[in-house]
Design a protein around this motif. Structure first.
Motif, PDB file in Angstrom:
ATOM      1  N   ALA A  11       0.853  -1.182   0.000  1.00  0.00           N
ATOM      2  CA  ALA A  11       0.000   0.000   0.000  1.00  0.00           C
ATOM      3  C   ALA A  11       0.889   1.231   0.000  1.00  0.00           C
ATOM      4  O   ALA A  11       1.993   1.224   0.517  1.00  0.00           O
ATOM      5  N   THR A  12       0.407   2.302  -0.624  1.00  0.00           N
ATOM      6  CA  THR A  12       1.179   3.532  -0.668  1.00  0.00           C
ATOM      7  C   THR A  12       0.338   4.668  -0.147  1.00  0.00           C
ATOM      8  O   THR A  12      -0.879   4.692  -0.306  1.00  0.00           O
ATOM      9  N   ALA A  13       0.967   5.630   0.484  1.00  0.00           N
ATOM     10  CA  ALA A  13       0.242   6.770   1.021  1.00  0.00           C
ATOM     11  C   ALA A  13       1.168   7.963   1.109  1.00  0.00           C
ATOM     12  O   ALA A  13       2.386   7.822   1.230  1.00  0.00           O
ATOM     13  N   THR A  14       0.574   9.155   1.032  1.00  0.00           N
ATOM     14  CA  THR A  14       1.310  10.383   1.242  1.00  0.00           C
ATOM     15  C   THR A  14       1.120  10.803   2.685  1.00  0.00           C
ATOM     16  O   THR A  14      -0.008  10.845   3.176  1.00  0.00           O
ATOM     17  N   ALA A  15       2.207  11.101   3.353  1.00  0.00           N
ATOM     18  CA  ALA A  15       2.126  11.377   4.779  1.00  0.00           C
ATOM     19  C   ALA A  15       1.255  12.585   5.072  1.00  0.00           C
ATOM     20  O   ALA A  15       1.286  13.581   4.353  1.00  0.00           O
ATOM     21  N   ALA A  16       0.449  12.475   6.140  1.00  0.00           N
ATOM     22  CA  ALA A  16      -0.359  13.581   6.624  1.00  0.00           C
ATOM     23  C   ALA A  16       0.470  14.403   7.595  1.00  0.00           C
ATOM     24  O   ALA A  16       1.567  14.007   7.988  1.00  0.00           O
ATOM     25  N   PRO A  17       0.000  15.580   8.021  1.00  0.00           N
ATOM     26  CA  PRO A  17       0.727  16.367   9.009  1.00  0.00           C
ATOM     27  C   PRO A  17       0.998  15.560  10.269  1.00  0.00           C
ATOM     28  O   PRO A  17       0.242  14.659  10.625  1.00  0.00           O
ATOM     29  N   MET A  18       2.081  15.909  10.953  1.00  0.00           N
ATOM     30  CA  MET A  18       2.458  15.200  12.164  1.00  0.00           C
ATOM     31  C   MET A  18       1.317  15.202  13.172  1.00  0.00           C
ATOM     32  O   MET A  18       0.648  16.210  13.365  1.00  0.00           O
ATOM     33  N   GLY A  19       1.099  14.069  13.799  1.00  0.00           N
ATOM     34  CA  GLY A  19       0.087  13.988  14.841  1.00  0.00           C
ATOM     35  C   GLY A  19      -1.282  13.583  14.344  1.00  0.00           C
ATOM     36  O   GLY A  19      -2.165  13.295  15.135  1.00  0.00           O
ATOM     37  N   VAL A  20      -1.493  13.564  13.025  1.00  0.00           N
ATOM     38  CA  VAL A  20      -2.796  13.200  12.478  1.00  0.00           C
ATOM     39  C   VAL A  20      -2.796  11.712  12.142  1.00  0.00           C
ATOM     40  O   VAL A  20      -1.936  11.230  11.407  1.00  0.00           O
ATOM     41  N   ARG A  22      -3.975   8.790  10.162  1.00  0.00           N
ATOM     42  CA  ARG A  22      -4.652   8.464   8.915  1.00  0.00           C
ATOM     43  C   ARG A  22      -4.734   6.957   8.708  1.00  0.00           C
ATOM     44  O   ARG A  22      -5.067   6.507   7.614  1.00  0.00           O
ATOM     45  N   ALA A  23      -4.411   6.190   9.732  1.00  0.00           N
ATOM     46  CA  ALA A  23      -4.383   4.738   9.564  1.00  0.00           C
ATOM     47  C   ALA A  23      -5.734   4.195   9.146  1.00  0.00           C
ATOM     48  O   ALA A  23      -5.822   3.235   8.374  1.00  0.00           O
ATOM     49  N   GLY A  24      -6.813   4.810   9.643  1.00  0.00           N
ATOM     50  CA  GLY A  24      -8.151   4.343   9.288  1.00  0.00           C
ATOM     51  C   GLY A  24      -8.438   4.492   7.811  1.00  0.00           C
ATOM     52  O   GLY A  24      -9.119   3.644   7.213  1.00  0.00           O
ATOM     53  N   LEU A  25      -7.925   5.552   7.193  1.00  0.00           N
ATOM     54  CA  LEU A  25      -8.116   5.742   5.759  1.00  0.00           C
ATOM     55  C   LEU A  25      -7.387   4.664   4.971  1.00  0.00           C
ATOM     56  O   LEU A  25      -7.933   4.095   4.025  1.00  0.00           O
ATOM     57  N   GLN A  26      -6.154   4.389   5.341  1.00  0.00           N
ATOM     58  CA  GLN A  26      -5.415   3.349   4.623  1.00  0.00           C
ATOM     59  C   GLN A  26      -6.064   1.995   4.815  1.00  0.00           C
ATOM     60  O   GLN A  26      -6.153   1.198   3.869  1.00  0.00           O
ATOM     61  N   VAL A  50      -3.829  17.511   3.306  1.00  0.00           N
ATOM     62  CA  VAL A  50      -4.190  16.629   2.196  1.00  0.00           C
ATOM     63  C   VAL A  50      -3.537  15.271   2.419  1.00  0.00           C
ATOM     64  O   VAL A  50      -2.338  15.184   2.706  1.00  0.00           O
ATOM     65  N   TRP A  51      -4.349  14.224   2.296  1.00  0.00           N
ATOM     66  CA  TRP A  51      -3.831  12.858   2.386  1.00  0.00           C
ATOM     67  C   TRP A  51      -4.160  12.128   1.106  1.00  0.00           C
ATOM     68  O   TRP A  51      -5.287  12.190   0.599  1.00  0.00           O
ATOM     69  N   ARG A  52      -3.178  11.446   0.563  1.00  0.00           N
ATOM     70  CA  ARG A  52      -3.398  10.634  -0.631  1.00  0.00           C
ATOM     71  C   ARG A  52      -2.935   9.218  -0.339  1.00  0.00           C
ATOM     72  O   ARG A  52      -1.892   9.021   0.283  1.00  0.00           O
ATOM     73  N   GLY A  53      -3.699   8.258  -0.794  1.00  0.00           N
ATOM     74  CA  GLY A  53      -3.335   6.876  -0.563  1.00  0.00           C
ATOM     75  C   GLY A  53      -3.765   5.981  -1.699  1.00  0.00           C
ATOM     76  O   GLY A  53      -4.552   6.380  -2.568  1.00  0.00           O
ATOM     77  N   ALA A 348     -18.395  -1.063   1.270  1.00  0.00           N
ATOM     78  CA  ALA A 348     -17.009  -0.746   1.606  1.00  0.00           C
ATOM     79  C   ALA A 348     -16.662   0.691   1.212  1.00  0.00           C
ATOM     80  O   ALA A 348     -15.924   1.383   1.916  1.00  0.00           O
ATOM     81  N   VAL A 349     -17.200   1.142   0.084  1.00  0.00           N
ATOM     82  CA  VAL A 349     -16.979   2.534  -0.329  1.00  0.00           C
ATOM     83  C   VAL A 349     -17.642   3.484   0.659  1.00  0.00           C
ATOM     84  O   VAL A 349     -17.050   4.485   1.082  1.00  0.00           O
ATOM     85  N   ASP A 350     -18.896   3.184   1.027  1.00  0.00           N
ATOM     86  CA  ASP A 350     -19.592   4.039   2.001  1.00  0.00           C
ATOM     87  C   ASP A 350     -18.809   4.132   3.305  1.00  0.00           C
ATOM     88  O   ASP A 350     -18.709   5.215   3.908  1.00  0.00           O
ATOM     89  N   ALA A 351     -18.248   3.015   3.735  1.00  0.00           N
ATOM     90  CA  ALA A 351     -17.468   3.019   4.975  1.00  0.00           C
ATOM     91  C   ALA A 351     -16.230   3.909   4.833  1.00  0.00           C
ATOM     92  O   ALA A 351     -15.862   4.630   5.766  1.00  0.00           O
ATOM     93  N   PHE A 352     -15.590   3.861   3.673  1.00  0.00           N
ATOM     94  CA  PHE A 352     -14.413   4.710   3.461  1.00  0.00           C
ATOM     95  C   PHE A 352     -14.810   6.181   3.452  1.00  0.00           C
ATOM     96  O   PHE A 352     -14.128   7.027   4.050  1.00  0.00           O
ATOM     97  N   LEU A 353     -15.893   6.514   2.742  1.00  0.00           N
ATOM     98  CA  LEU A 353     -16.346   7.902   2.707  1.00  0.00           C
ATOM     99  C   LEU A 353     -16.696   8.403   4.097  1.00  0.00           C
ATOM    100  O   LEU A 353     -16.371   9.546   4.457  1.00  0.00           O
ATOM    101  N   ASP A 354     -17.354   7.560   4.889  1.00  0.00           N
ATOM    102  CA  ASP A 354     -17.661   7.940   6.268  1.00  0.00           C
ATOM    103  C   ASP A 354     -16.380   8.202   7.056  1.00  0.00           C
ATOM    104  O   ASP A 354     -16.289   9.171   7.822  1.00  0.00           O
ATOM    105  N   GLU A 355     -15.405   7.312   6.899  1.00  0.00           N
ATOM    106  CA  GLU A 355     -14.135   7.478   7.604  1.00  0.00           C
ATOM    107  C   GLU A 355     -13.475   8.810   7.238  1.00  0.00           C
ATOM    108  O   GLU A 355     -12.924   9.506   8.101  1.00  0.00           O
TER     109      GLU A 355
END
Length: 359
Positions: A11-20, A22-26, A50-53, A348-355
């Motif tokens: 899996a690949t992701a762009t790091a979010a700001p420190m302290g945030v 984002r594990a739930g999104l990944q 901005v988070w990209r994964g 699964a998409v709805d769950a991601f959007l909610d997250e």
């Protein structure tokens, strides 16, 4: 090895700001792959940045990761771009929401004198959906049409050869791609230029949507992109369908875009940069009473935490995408995936959007 054998990729992701966190999104993206996506990418924007994964693979039988900035076929999200152009023309006095189809396209649609531009935009025209006249996978006829060039006139004629879904226009809601093919033609009549030229000059270039294009009959997706697939047998064998003639989608769904560009577009739209407030309000008004959450080319829904988001989703057969934003633009999320057609991915998409919106 069958085409369904997806080789695991990191899996690949762009790091979010420190302290945030984002594990739930990944985890959500990884869950989409586990549920039946070949590959998936997303961009989430909120007060923390901005988070990209991404997760899965860009191409079956490889370990190549999905490019987080990759392009994809955006399907019916195209409709929101078309609707925005139509409403800009309304604001300029070049057409009206209550203009009839007959006034702009004489003789093209039976009873066109009763169907208005508004009916086309909010899917209350009753026009038979052209998609229902087209073969779908795994039928061989679908594959035979892969490189075929379709015209809007040809597709509309296929649709209107069938009886109306309901009568009279404006009395009910039934999703119809036919209406947006007609809107593309009306834009051309009103401006003397194609809907593609109008979208380019009014939206793509001013907003610097560098990854967005209307390919017409070009079969390629230029730049980094995940491959898309369609089933070609009852046992789920997949065929790479990345390259195809997108003229079959037309003004209803031909656009190619990126998660970044779609978030940028919806931020501009909901921020009032593209339409006067009155017309943006019209865009957010249901076509009929009764809880329908679709206006003039714009959809909305309420997340599990009660936050309402606006945007659209798209299905371009081998690609599926969702792009939604809160009205204040504090939360934005765009996700695109390539399905393997083994299961329904909506939950699964709805769950991601909610997250993305609620945490």
């Amino acid at each position: 090895m069958t085409a369904l054998a997806v080789i695991a990729a990191p899996a690949t992701a762009t790091a979010a700001p420190m302290g945030v966190d984002r594990a739930g999104l990944q985890r959500g993206l990884d869950g989409l792959v586990a549920a039946g996506a070949v590959g998936v990418l997303a961009e989430v924007r909120d007060q923390d940045g901005v988070w990209r994964g991404a997760s899965g693979v860009a191409e079956l039988r490889t370990t190549r990761p999905v490019p987080v900035h990759g392009r994809f076929r955006a399907g019916s999200i195209t409709k929101t771009f078309v609707a925005t152009v139509v409403l800009q023309l309304v604001s300029e006095g070049r057409l009206r929401l209550d203009d009839t189809v007959e006034a702009w396209l004489p003789g093209v649609v039976p009873d066109g004198h009763r169907i208005t531009v508004r009916h086309l935009l909010n899917h209350t025209s009753g026009l038979y959906d052209v998609v229902r006249t087209l073969p779908m996978p795994p039928k061989q006829e679908f594959l035979d049409n892969r490189w075929r060039t379709w015209t809007a006139a040809e597709l509309v004629a296929r649709a209107v050869a069938n009886p109306a879904t309901f009568e009279p226009p404006g009395s009910a809601y039934a999703y119809s791609n036919t209406g947006y093919l007609l809107l593309g033609q009306i834009v051309e009549e009103a401006t003397g230029r194609s809907y593609k030229e109008e979208i380019n000059s009014r939206l793509i270039r001013p907003l610097w949507l560098s990854g967005t294009s209307l390919p017409g009959t070009s079969t390629r997706i230029r730049g980094p992109h995940p491959h898309g697939y369609v089933p070609i047998s009852q046992d789920g064998e997949l065929l790479d369908y990345t390259r195809m003639n997108p003229s079959v989608f037309g003004a209803g769904g031909e656009m190619i875009s990126t998660a970044r560009d779609l978030n940028r577009f919806f931020a501009a739209l909901l921020g009032g940069r593209l339409l006067p407030g009155q017309l943006l309000d019209e865009m957010m008004t249901p076509g009929i009473d009764g809880g329908l959450m679709y206006g003039l080319g714009l959809a909305w829904w309420d997340t599990s935490c009660g936050i309402r988001v606006y945007g659209n989703d798209g299905d371009a057969v081998a690609y599926q995408s969702w792009s939604f934003s809160t009205q204040d633009r504090r939360h934005q999320v765009t996700v695109a995936l390539t399905p393997n057609f083994r299961a329904d991915l909506d939950d699964a998409v709805d769950a991601f959007l909610d997250e993305a919106v609620c945490t």
